[in-house]
Design an enzyme around this catalytic site. Sequence first.
Site, PDB file in Angstrom:
ATOM      1  N   GLU B  61      31.018  67.575  36.595  1.00  0.00           N
ATOM      2  CA  GLU B  61      32.442  67.835  36.354  1.00  0.00           C
ATOM      3  C   GLU B  61      33.082  66.833  35.408  1.00  0.00           C
ATOM      4  O   GLU B  61      33.939  67.185  34.601  1.00  0.00           O
ATOM      5  CB  GLU B  61      33.227  67.857  37.676  1.00  0.00           C
ATOM      6  N   HIS B 130      36.366  72.845  50.480  1.00  0.00           N
ATOM      7  CA  HIS B 130      36.345  73.966  49.533  1.00  0.00           C
ATOM      8  C   HIS B 130      37.615  74.801  49.559  1.00  0.00           C
ATOM      9  O   HIS B 130      37.607  75.952  49.129  1.00  0.00           O
ATOM     10  CB  HIS B 130      35.162  74.894  49.817  1.00  0.00           C
TER      11      HIS B 130
END
Lengths: 329, 326
Positions: B61, B130
């Site tokens: 990322e 999440h």
Amino acid sequence: MTRPNAAAGPEELIKIYRTSTLIKQTDESIRGLLRRGRLQANYYSPRGQEIVAAAMAATLQPDDYVVTIYRGLHDHLAKGVPLKALMAEYFGKVDGSCKGKGGCMHITHPEAGVMVTTGIVGSGMPIANGLALASQERKDGRVTVTNFGDGATNIGSFHESMNLASLWKLPVVFLCQNNLFAEHTATELCTAGNIVDRAKGYAMPGILVDGNDPEAMYAAAREAVDRARDGEGPTLIEARTFRFEGHNYGDPSSYIPKEMMAEAKANDPVPKLRALLIERGIATEDEVAKIDADAATEIAEAVTFAQESPYPDVAENLSDVYAHVLENA
Amino acid sequence: MAEITLSQATQQALDEAMAADPTVLVFGEDVADPEGGGIMGSTAGLSTKYGSRVRSTPISEQAIAGAAVGAAIAGMRPVAEIMLMNFITVAMDMIVNHAAKTRFMSGGKTAVPLTIRTMSGAGIGAGGQHSDMYEAWLAHVPGLKVVVPSNAADQKALLKSCIFDDDPCIFVETTYIQFMKGEVPADYEAPLGKAKVSREGTDVSIIGYGRPILDALAVAEKLAAEGISVEVVDLRTVMPWDQETVFKSVAKTKRAVTLHEAVVQFGVGAEISSRIHEELFDTLKAPVQRVGSMNTIVPYSAPLEQNFMWSQDKIEAAIRRTLERK
Ligand SMILES: Cc1ncc(C[n+]2csc(CCOP(=O)(O)OP(=O)(O)O)c2C)c(N)n1
């Protein structure tokens, strides 16, 4: 340096078979529950990777630490997380290992040494270093094993953790379970060079091993764990394996070539070990059949236990956020 | 008019932007076609059509966000995907210290016209790592723009607005509604920073964005039967938010409720509520009420997760609290 006791004897092989059978059958049971709509969960099957976890665990002490990832069922069971607590957590029930609050991607069971299960790729490794640092300072002789996938080796924390662990000679084992895919992307499309070679850059030994071969995997794990315990620092193990299912439950894994999948399944490591035990006369057909049956019984009991366990009270939403419930939160 | 899903709306926006402008690039984990065109299919077909301008990346990322910053400084319009909003934490240095600040610190010599697409939201049993909505974190950083659409038409139009905007934009898609369908008129446009009055009313204003807007509309419908007239304002852009539309609405109804999915404390609702009090204190008939999720970690267990989330009941209760004051 070669070490004594590095080879798996008959006892170890039976132990590895018992563990991997429990993992395989539990996975099959969970997928059955999902298929029949009895369970709702984001599930990441470790089917095909059983031997890696079982052989690694056979080299560990009960109080050694393990850190793992969302695809962690095999690591949890191998390290001794009780199946009932695990299953109840999958169902989000109060008797789950984390009262149903963490869920299957976030299993913690300190009594079994499972300290962190993370859903964030690569995040387990820096934390494993901290666990190992605590052991090093306390001189408690514990080893920490951190499990992760091939995809995780491309994230910054992998490199930072390898460097720090090597610099401080931490008693940690980096266990890369290379199942050849990171979500839908094949390893060769997202990783430059060989994973095991990265150890060299951080001045630590790297071992490339067939993770589906119980004897080779045991020897590699033993070597790394003994080094760590002897104060010689970390090791990177790249265990080659494969996952038989999609990335998560429901993923049809259309990105995996059919022949590749068929070949892997034809070499299913768990029945292969079963056959090896019989062939070498380590166990009889009756003895392995009993191991299989015992696992089935244990799983059936755990599923019933989980289904009958109540849901946590909604008041649990405000407990465990802080050490004490904050009145003004 | 054909209806499409929110995920298809994203796909169309990207396709049209790439066709219109060769500087638009798309990259992120699994976004190319051999890897399935994104986990929701939102990038399907693009790599086949646009070749190297669409790339699957490693799970990295920081590298993804950093490459977007660099490409943007060099004059491209990258659309980088960070699969889920929780993973933005891994890329925070690139987004907060670099994407957001480069224009200012370079004295305007360089700019960062990137878009980061990401997805999140509770209600899917994914647990604590999440499901988070972190738009308040990002909106708190000067230099960033933050967009959270609630329907297919806005998702398509706003994504294009982000791509062609000259600043870094964080575009948040809500997981739970990505397969919900809606009409998308061909010439529909949605500029950044403009709210939409989704339902007109006279008694109280609800100001929100994202998935909870659907619940606000349902509650408004229900209360209409009782003769309570609720105005629903969909902010669409969280930063900069449309103060003009909000103040106009609240000046009319004299009562307001802020609404978002993220936890209430230190949330976007606090900022909006505070600004309404500052501007319209003398007009208000009741203090502004805030609705959001409970101040805790998103729990896994299904009944706990439902209890954690905002709900139509909580929205209705907040409306009634404002109406108690005469
Ligand atoms: C930081 C971060 N980025 C992305 C994801 C989404 N994601 C979850 S699993 C996964 C693939 C991981 O592959 P690998 O490390 O090889 O492990 P495996 O699942 O194969 O065991 C991705 C991209 C995530 N959980 N965390």
